[in-house]
Enzyme design. Structure first.
Site, PDB file in Angstrom:
ATOM      1  N   GLU A 116       0.835  -1.210   0.000  1.00  7.94           N
ATOM      2  CA  GLU A 116       0.000   0.000   0.000  1.00  7.94           C
ATOM      3  C   GLU A 116       0.862   1.250   0.000  1.00  7.94           C
ATOM      4  OE1 GLU A 116      -2.887  -0.076   3.175  1.00  7.94           O
ATOM      5  OE2 GLU A 116      -4.121  -1.546   2.114  1.00  7.94           O
ATOM      6  N   GLU A 145      -6.156  -7.248  -1.253  1.00  9.06           N
ATOM      7  CA  GLU A 145      -6.501  -7.179   0.173  1.00  9.06           C
ATOM      8  C   GLU A 145      -7.818  -6.443   0.334  1.00  9.06           C
ATOM      9  OE1 GLU A 145      -3.401  -5.738   2.996  1.00  9.06           O
ATOM     10  OE2 GLU A 145      -5.040  -4.673   4.003  1.00  9.06           O
TER      11      GLU A 145
HETATM   12  C1  IDC Z   1      -3.038  -4.012  10.218  1.00  5.98           C
HETATM   13  C2  IDC Z   1      -3.161  -5.191  11.151  1.00  5.98           C
HETATM   14  C3  IDC Z   1      -2.805  -4.765  12.559  1.00  5.98           C
HETATM   15  C4  IDC Z   1      -1.434  -4.126  12.531  1.00  5.98           C
HETATM   16  C5  IDC Z   1      -1.404  -2.985  11.532  1.00  5.98           C
HETATM   17  C6  IDC Z   1      -0.026  -2.345  11.398  1.00  5.98           C
HETATM   18  O1  IDC Z   1      -4.468  -5.736  11.065  1.00  5.98           O
HETATM   19  O2  IDC Z   1      -2.805  -5.867  13.419  1.00  5.98           O
HETATM   20  O3  IDC Z   1      -1.143  -3.600  13.814  1.00  5.98           O
HETATM   21  O4  IDC Z   1      -1.768  -3.476  10.265  1.00  5.98           O
HETATM   22  O5  IDC Z   1       0.872  -3.254  10.881  1.00  5.98           O
HETATM   23  C7  IDC Z   1      -4.129  -2.307   5.597  1.00  5.98           C
HETATM   24  C8  IDC Z   1      -2.776  -2.909   5.608  1.00  5.98           C
HETATM   25  C9  IDC Z   1      -2.670  -3.946   6.698  1.00  5.98           C
HETATM   26  C10 IDC Z   1      -3.440  -3.518   7.940  1.00  5.98           C
HETATM   27  C11 IDC Z   1      -4.914  -3.473   7.574  1.00  5.98           C
HETATM   28  C12 IDC Z   1      -5.847  -3.160   8.751  1.00  5.98           C
HETATM   29  O6  IDC Z   1      -2.391  -3.453   4.357  1.00  5.98           O
HETATM   30  O7  IDC Z   1      -1.303  -4.129   6.985  1.00  5.98           O
HETATM   31  O8  IDC Z   1      -3.247  -4.500   8.931  1.00  5.98           O
HETATM   32  N1  IDC Z   1      -5.090  -2.513   6.509  1.00  5.98           N
HETATM   33  O9  IDC Z   1      -5.532  -1.895   9.293  1.00  5.98           O
HETATM   34  N2  IDC Z   1      -4.593  -1.453   4.709  1.00  5.98           N
HETATM   35  C13 IDC Z   1      -5.825  -1.083   5.058  1.00  5.98           C
HETATM   36  C14 IDC Z   1      -6.167  -1.745   6.218  1.00  5.98           C
END
Ligand code: IDC
Length: 463
Positions: free
Chosen positions: A289, A381
């Site tokens: 992202e 995702e």
């Molecule tokens: C989130 C995980 C969380 C972690 C965070 C930071 O669910 O446990 O603490 O990342 O690493 C994304 C990202 C993905 C995120 C997810 C939800 O690709 O890494 O995971 N998210 O926030 N993009 C939109 C949402």
């Protein structure tokens, strides 16, 4: 112990011979750990740990695990050099048990202290590779093995994928949609990725695809490039043995400019592309992202990383992340037009789009409907909840999204196939500490909804 020493001497000889026989062979990886608490008393215990190497012979090793309970601590160990940092335990070989042949094992032991219920560690690694008790050729459900995904499986039917027009196409040049799950960060949730959980994903969920989310920061790849690379490779093999595609996700997130990690990306992709070039089940996602960065900068990154992949694995599909957390720019106030007007200069590529159903609704869906006519899109995702990965499930928005993706034959992976304590996770917390990934009782509300969508019959064209 005498017997072990004799066995290890035999193994050391075998190691010498094998090195001569096959220096170019691709490394096989895998290991198994038997952990037994042999006695326990008020606040203390003694345990035996037998580690078996199921991969290629090694001439030095480190076994690691993380305690599930913050109160557990190793006080004294034997047959290895032991240390504990925070809740992570490491045991490195001593001189006499340094060599472990394929199938060879070492017996270690220690005494420790604990404060809670003293749960067993859920996951172990040997030289950074998860000890899931499987060999490269794990026994899968269907007749698949690494190198042979099995008749009737998603990879068996569709074979090597390619981009045709705006679609993902199979070996018959017909558009297909892949539906599957994303791991959580593999640096945190390796306990969730093992034979039992991947069997459930392939057989009960009937998933076509496993996305392997390898974070680069946050204790990910940058802390142990070789360890994370081999872990990703073992997951590729485990997916292949079950006939599933493996989406290798270079999970950049913070910092948002993928160019920050470009040297790491080149090193990582050169290695995984060379190692997996002959496989039909691998798709590469070069930046999760991008955020706080222009499309021009993302495009420049892609045009440097893609040739590295192509040099090793010329026919694989590559997916490029987009601006504004892979929103095609929408979350940054832009739109797909910047990509349509200035596409990445490479063939056989797709563009990533991500959404979280409770946060991203009609205007995002309108963008995808419009963009899908011009750009090959892959939803690498999505979440059923808010963009934080938490909050409540938005059933109607998720349904609207998945109906749209089905209609447009856009492939997708859901965040996450894990038991993280967040509503986006498919399993209830604690599920990965046990062996049951199949009963409905282990699913969260999100898991139940997504599984009901993914497990419906595929309709892959075969001519
Ligand atoms: C989130 C995980 C969380 C972690 C965070 C930071 O669910 O446990 O603490 O990342 O690493 C994304 C990202 C993905 C995120 C997810 C939800 O690709 O890494 O995971 N998210 O926030 N993009 C939109 C949402």
């Amino acid at each position: 112990m005498k017997r072990t020493l004799a066995l290890l001497a035999t193994c050391a000889t075998a190691l010498g011979l094998m090195t001569l026989a096959g220096p170019q062979a691709v490394a096989a990886t895998g290991c198994k750990v038997d952990y037994t608490v042999t006695s326990q008393w008020q606040g203390g215990f003694q345990a035996g740990v037998k580690v078996t190497n199921l991969g290629d012979p090694v001439s030095g090793w480190t076994l690691k695990w993380t305690w599930p309970d913050g109160g557990q601590k190793v006080t004294q160990g034997w047959n290895g050099t032991w240390s504990q940092s925070g809740s992570t335990v490491s045991a490195t070989n001593v001189d006499w048990n340094r060599a472990l042949a394929t199938g060879g094992s070492a017996d270690l032991g220690f005494t420790g202290t604990f404060t809670g219920s003293n749960p067993k560690p859920a996951a172990f690694t040997l030289n950074g590779v998860a000890c899931t008790g499987t060999v490269g050729g794990d026994t899968p459900t269907d007749p698949g093995t690494p190198g042979n995904p099995g008749t009737g499986t998603p990879v068996g039917v569709n074979g090597q994928l390619k981009v045709c027009g705006v679609n993902l196409c199979n070996q018959y040049n017909r558009p297909i949609q892949l539906r599957g799950m994303s791991t959580h960060g593999i640096q945190w949730f390796s306990k969730c990725y093992n034979s039992a959980s991947l069997d459930a994903l392939a057989t009960d969920w009937k998933a076509d695809l496993l996305r392997i989310a390898m974070y680069v920061q946050e204790q990910g790849y940058e802390t142990d490039p070789a360890g994370f690379t081999s872990r990703v490779n073992s997951y590729v093999d485990m997916a292949e043995a079950r006939g599933m595609y493996a989406l290798i996700d270079f999970h950049t997130l913070t910092p948002g400019d993928p160019n920050y990690n470009i040297d790491r990306a080149k090193t990582f992709f050169a290695s995984v592309a060379a190692r997996n070039a002959a496989k039909k089940n691998v798709i590469y996602e070069i930046a999760n992202e991008p955020n706080g960065v222009s499309w021009t900068a993302i495009k420049s990154y892609a045009e440097q990383v893609i040739p590295v992949i192509r040099a090793a694995d010329p026919d694989a599909v590559v997916i490029v992340g987009t601006r504004g957390w892979s929103s095609l720019g929408v979350s940054d106030g832009s739109s797909e037009a910047e990509v349509v007007n200035n596409p990445v200069n490479a063939s056989n590529i797709m563009y990533a789009f991500h959404f979280y159903a409770a946060s991203h609704k009609d205007n995002y869906r309108a963008t995808v409907s419009r963009a899908a006519a011009k750009l090959p899109l892959f939803v690498t995702e999505f979440g059923t909840v808010s963009a934080t990965g938490g909050g409540s499930l938005d059933r109607s928005s998720t349904t609207a999204w998945l109906d749209l993706l089905d209609q447009l034959k856009i492939s997708y992976a859901n965040w996450t196939y894990s038991d993280a304590n967040e509503s986006s996770a498919a399993f209830k917390p604690g599920t990965c500490d046990g062996g049951d990934y199949s009963s409905s009782g282990v699913l969260t509300e999100s898991g139940a909804l997504v599984k009901s969508r993914i497990s419906t019959a595929d309709t892959f064209p075969t001519s």
